[in-house]
Design a protein around this motif. Structure first.
Motif, PDB file in Angstrom:
ATOM      1  N   THR A  87       0.852  -1.200   0.000  1.00  0.00           N
ATOM      2  CA  THR A  87       0.000   0.000   0.000  1.00  0.00           C
ATOM      3  C   THR A  87       0.884   1.246   0.000  1.00  0.00           C
ATOM      4  O   THR A  87       2.085   1.183   0.301  1.00  0.00           O
ATOM      5  N   ASN A  88       0.268   2.372  -0.310  1.00  0.00           N
ATOM      6  CA  ASN A  88       1.009   3.638  -0.288  1.00  0.00           C
ATOM      7  C   ASN A  88       1.490   3.982   1.129  1.00  0.00           C
ATOM      8  O   ASN A  88       0.790   3.712   2.106  1.00  0.00           O
ATOM      9  N   VAL A  89       2.670   4.580   1.208  1.00  0.00           N
ATOM     10  CA  VAL A  89       3.188   5.083   2.482  1.00  0.00           C
ATOM     11  C   VAL A  89       3.141   6.609   2.427  1.00  0.00           C
ATOM     12  O   VAL A  89       3.690   7.233   1.514  1.00  0.00           O
ATOM     13  N   VAL A  90       2.479   7.190   3.411  1.00  0.00           N
ATOM     14  CA  VAL A  90       2.271   8.635   3.434  1.00  0.00           C
ATOM     15  C   VAL A  90       3.477   9.334   4.067  1.00  0.00           C
ATOM     16  O   VAL A  90       3.928   8.963   5.154  1.00  0.00           O
ATOM     17  N   ILE A  91       3.982  10.344   3.368  1.00  0.00           N
ATOM     18  CA  ILE A  91       5.025  11.226   3.913  1.00  0.00           C
ATOM     19  C   ILE A  91       4.354  12.577   4.163  1.00  0.00           C
ATOM     20  O   ILE A  91       4.107  13.333   3.228  1.00  0.00           O
ATOM     21  N   PRO A  92       4.031  12.896   5.411  1.00  0.00           N
ATOM     22  CA  PRO A  92       3.264  14.114   5.684  1.00  0.00           C
ATOM     23  C   PRO A  92       4.007  15.388   5.283  1.00  0.00           C
ATOM     24  O   PRO A  92       5.247  15.438   5.277  1.00  0.00           O
ATOM     25  N   GLU A  93       3.256  16.403   4.931  1.00  0.00           N
ATOM     26  CA  GLU A  93       3.837  17.722   4.693  1.00  0.00           C
ATOM     27  C   GLU A  93       4.507  18.213   5.982  1.00  0.00           C
ATOM     28  O   GLU A  93       3.970  18.046   7.081  1.00  0.00           O
TER      29      GLU A  93
ATOM     30  N   LEU B 298       2.183  17.087   1.104  1.00  0.00           N
ATOM     31  CA  LEU B 298       1.910  15.697   1.455  1.00  0.00           C
ATOM     32  C   LEU B 298       2.333  14.830   0.273  1.00  0.00           C
ATOM     33  O   LEU B 298       1.915  15.076  -0.859  1.00  0.00           O
ATOM     34  N   ASN B 299       3.169  13.829   0.521  1.00  0.00           N
ATOM     35  CA  ASN B 299       3.694  12.981  -0.551  1.00  0.00           C
ATOM     36  C   ASN B 299       3.364  11.521  -0.280  1.00  0.00           C
ATOM     37  O   ASN B 299       3.088  11.125   0.870  1.00  0.00           O
ATOM     38  N   LEU B 300       3.433  10.724  -1.322  1.00  0.00           N
ATOM     39  CA  LEU B 300       3.173   9.293  -1.209  1.00  0.00           C
ATOM     40  C   LEU B 300       4.295   8.497  -1.841  1.00  0.00           C
ATOM     41  O   LEU B 300       4.737   8.816  -2.954  1.00  0.00           O
TER      42      LEU B 300
END
Length: 235
Positions: free
Chosen positions: A107-113, A130-132
């Motif tokens: 699944t996607n891993v969220v890299i928060p802003e 916010l990046n994925l």
């Protein structure tokens, strides 16, 4: 004409000896007697003369703040506003940072802003959105800005932004894959003064050399000087 070619001007003459002589002479003329060197009145007058000299210096300085050659700080910004020239602000350095996973995720891993990374000497950068990291990908490359503006965050070599300040599940490693660039300090008075002086050149739409120089210097505080050439006349 260059600003440095303009003659120096003074609005007052705060020369200590001249002021002291003038004040004592006026007093002696009014009172009708000479003052001895140790006369308490003379000592009092000398003390007052010191205040007069300080006031003369302030008057001279304040008056010069209205002239482009001498103006500085916020006074210079008021002169710049008259011709629509504003001081270039400080910019933040930027880099691309790779966030690497400990293992590929389904699944996607969220890299928060605002996720922060830093170098060993404490230079902090953070993600700007916010990046994925997409599912099935081992890493993601994202834009990061320095937290503080200025040139101090420039020149961080590849791999030196390698500490993750804000832990993220499954992210095991960070590393900048581009050198940090783009940080600038707020424009200094001398550079700003020169652009104000050149500003009238920018009013023309006929493409004069001065206009090219003005707009090139306005583009970035990184621009130190400009030379304009044309390969053929009229081009």
């Amino acid at each position: 004409m260059r600003l440095t070619d303009l003659p120096d001007v003074n609005f007052t003459d705060p020369n200590k000896d001249v002021v002291e002589s003038q004040v004592i002479t006026i007093y002696e003329r009014v009172i009708g007697r000479k003052l001895a060197d140790g006369d308490p009145v003379r000592l009092f007058i000398l003390a007052m003369t010191y205040i007069i000299i300080l006031l003369l210096q302030k008057i001279d300085t304040d008056a010069k703040m209205n002239l482009l050659k001498y103006s500085k700080g916020s006074y210079l910004e008021h002169l710049g506003a008259l011709v629509g020239v504003h001081r270039n602000t400080a910019d933040k350095a930027v880099a691309t940072v790779r966030f690497t996973l400990s293992e590929i995720r389904p699944t996607n891993v969220v890299i928060p802003e605002g996720t922060r990374v830093t170098s060993s000497d404490g230079k902090l950068f953070s993600t700007t959105a916010l990046n994925l990291i997409k599912a099935g990908s081992p890493h993601g490359d994202f834009r990061c800005l320095a937290l503080e503006a200025g040139i101090g965050s420039n020149g961080i070599e590849l791999g030196e932004l390698n500490q993750l300040v804000d832990p993220i599940p499954y992210v095991s490693q960070v590393s900048n894959i581009t050198k940090t660039v783009g940080g600038t300090n707020i424009e200094d008075d001398e550079s700003y003064r020169e652009r104000i002086h050149e500003a009238p050149e920018s009013f023309s739409v006929a493409g004069p050399t001065g206009a090219y120089m003005y707009w090139a210097k306005t583009a970035s505080e990184d621009v130190g000087d400009v030379r304009v050439t044309s390969p053929t006349p009229g081009t």
